[in-house]
Design an enzyme around this catalytic site. Structure first.
Site, PDB file in Angstrom:
ATOM      1  N   ARG A  34       0.823  -1.205   0.000  1.00  0.00           N
ATOM      2  CA  ARG A  34       0.000   0.000   0.000  1.00  0.00           C
ATOM      3  C   ARG A  34       0.868   1.271   0.000  1.00  0.00           C
ATOM      4  O   ARG A  34       0.558   2.242  -0.670  1.00  0.00           O
ATOM      5  CB  ARG A  34      -0.906   0.018   1.233  1.00  0.00           C
ATOM      6  N   ASP A 143     -17.352   6.041   5.433  1.00  0.00           N
ATOM      7  CA  ASP A 143     -16.000   5.502   5.373  1.00  0.00           C
ATOM      8  C   ASP A 143     -15.056   6.525   5.997  1.00  0.00           C
ATOM      9  O   ASP A 143     -15.377   7.723   6.033  1.00  0.00           O
ATOM     10  CB  ASP A 143     -15.586   5.212   3.926  1.00  0.00           C
TER      11      ASP A 143
END
Lengths: 273, 123
Positions: A34, A143
């Protein structure tokens, strides 16, 4: 070159303090993967330089991007299928009948990511309601990451993304072609209200929900945080409502006021022991 | 064992689909156009699914779908278009003719598996 233990520990501590998400010791590959993508995007040479910029130079905006990169999930339309089958075949018909007088149904999608799950729920809801325009039906999709919420709100997906899990009949009914991409139609977008929301901060501004989808998000939290989130969720769930968790997540052993309901190959949880 | 018929005029495409489907436990038969596809179906006696291209010489994919759907004996056969036709109108035309699913080229192994899963033919 793999990430050093010292760098991993630093990332884990930052992610934990900013989002309460706990990265297991075996997630070094995930950090590497990531953060490599983030480093490339930000024009930084490598992951080590990125981490040292955050740690040694105190770059706050980069720190937030790092947390965001570590808390974003891959997803697809109707992911894992069975919870959505249970929604279509059992839960929605039952709740639509029960709510016929008020004509109101509210669903919370607690890990909206890039929108595939909220739009999957919106498709099911719209296709299940007898007269959608006469109902006050809403999906609140939250989120922690503003970047993924931006993509979700735009509702634009590649051919590959709509090819995953979305039946062709639903694609032609609920999407339109926009150049090379597929865009969610306006009537479906209007059903979903996207908001930034951190599950570990105080919960405010949420209505009472008939259904809560909180799938594949609790796995990142330790037991105490998980219990706190699920206790909070109880306050926002209707007495005859349903909570869906991810396939590998369970409430067993947490001593919370929910009972499990079997729905074929999946389970949901309802308030009350 | 599950059985699939692949109808596509491209030998390369037939090879790719064959590889993907074999990995999912399918026994495969191939055909190069719609007419060959109908003949292959007769020879196979039964099949679970037909993966069908649209543009082929002789009988094209949509003509194949119409012909299969006109025959009661193939009522259980699932049909999945696998084509470079990506317009909504084309998709609607295929679904109305009786196709059960639609895959746009280029595709991945994951997409083929997902679509077969929607038809109850893969995990």
């Amino acid at each position: 070159m793999s990430i050093t233990k010292q760098d991993f520990n630093f990332v884990r501590d930052v992610v934990r303090s900013r989002s309460a998400i706990l990265l297991d010791d075996n997630k070094g590959y995930l950090v590497e993967m990531r953060l490599s993508a983030l480093a490339q995007k930000e024009g930084i040479d490598d992951v080590q330089t990125l981490i040292s910029t955050v740690r040694d130079k105190g770059n706050i905006s980069l720190r937030e991007l790092m947390v965001e990169a570590m808390t974003t999930n891959e997803t697809s339309f109707f992911r894992d299928r069975h919870p959505f089958d249970a929604m279509r075949d059992t839960i929605l018909p039952e709740l639509i009948e029960k709510r016929a007088a008020t004509r109101s149904l509210k669903i919370w999608c607690g890990a909206a990511s890039t929108g595939q799950e909220p739009y999957s729920l919106a498709i099911l809801l719209r296709d299940s309601l007898p007269h959608p325009s006469l109902w006050d039906s809403k999906i609140i999709a939250t989120d922690i990451s503003p970047e993924v919420l931006g993509k979700a709100e735009r509702g634009l997906y590649t051919q590959h993304e709509v090819g995953r899990g979305l039946p062709a009949a639903m694609l032609v009914k609920h999407f339109k072609r926009t150049g090379l991409e597929w865009e969610v139609k306006d009537e479906l977008k209007a059903m979903v209200d996207y908001r930034r929301f951190n599950l570990v901060e105080p919960w405010m501004g949420l209505p009472k929900f008939d259904i809560i989808f909180m799938r594949n998000v609790l796995i990142y939290f330790d037991t105490d945080v998980k219990k706190q989130i699920l206790t909070n969720a109880l306050k926002y769930l209707a007495p005859d409502g349903y909570l869906f968790l991810g396939g590998s997540e369970t409430l067993l052993g947490l001593g919370l006021d929910y009972h499990r309901v079997n729905l074929g190959p999946v389970s949901a949880y309802c308030p009350g022991a | 064992m599950k059985r699939a018929l692949i109808v596509d005029d491209s030998r390369t495409m037939r090879m790719i689909l064959t590889k993907y489907l074999r990995a999912l436990g399918f026994e495969i038969k191939q055909a190069g156009n719609g007419l060959e596809g109908l003949k292959a179906l007769e020879e196979m006696e039964w099949a679970d699914v037909a993966l069908v291209d649209w543009n082929m010489p002789g009988m094209n994919g949509i003509e194949f779908v119409h012909s299969v759907r006109a025959q009661e004996k193939y009522s259980e056969l699932r049909i999945m278009m696998v084509t470079s036709e990506t317009d909504v109108e084309r998709m609607l035309q295929a679904l109305e003719a009786g196709a059960d699913e639609y895959v746009m080229k280029p595709f991945t192994q994951e997409i083929i598996q997902d679509k077969l899963s929607l038809l109850g033919l893969a995990a």
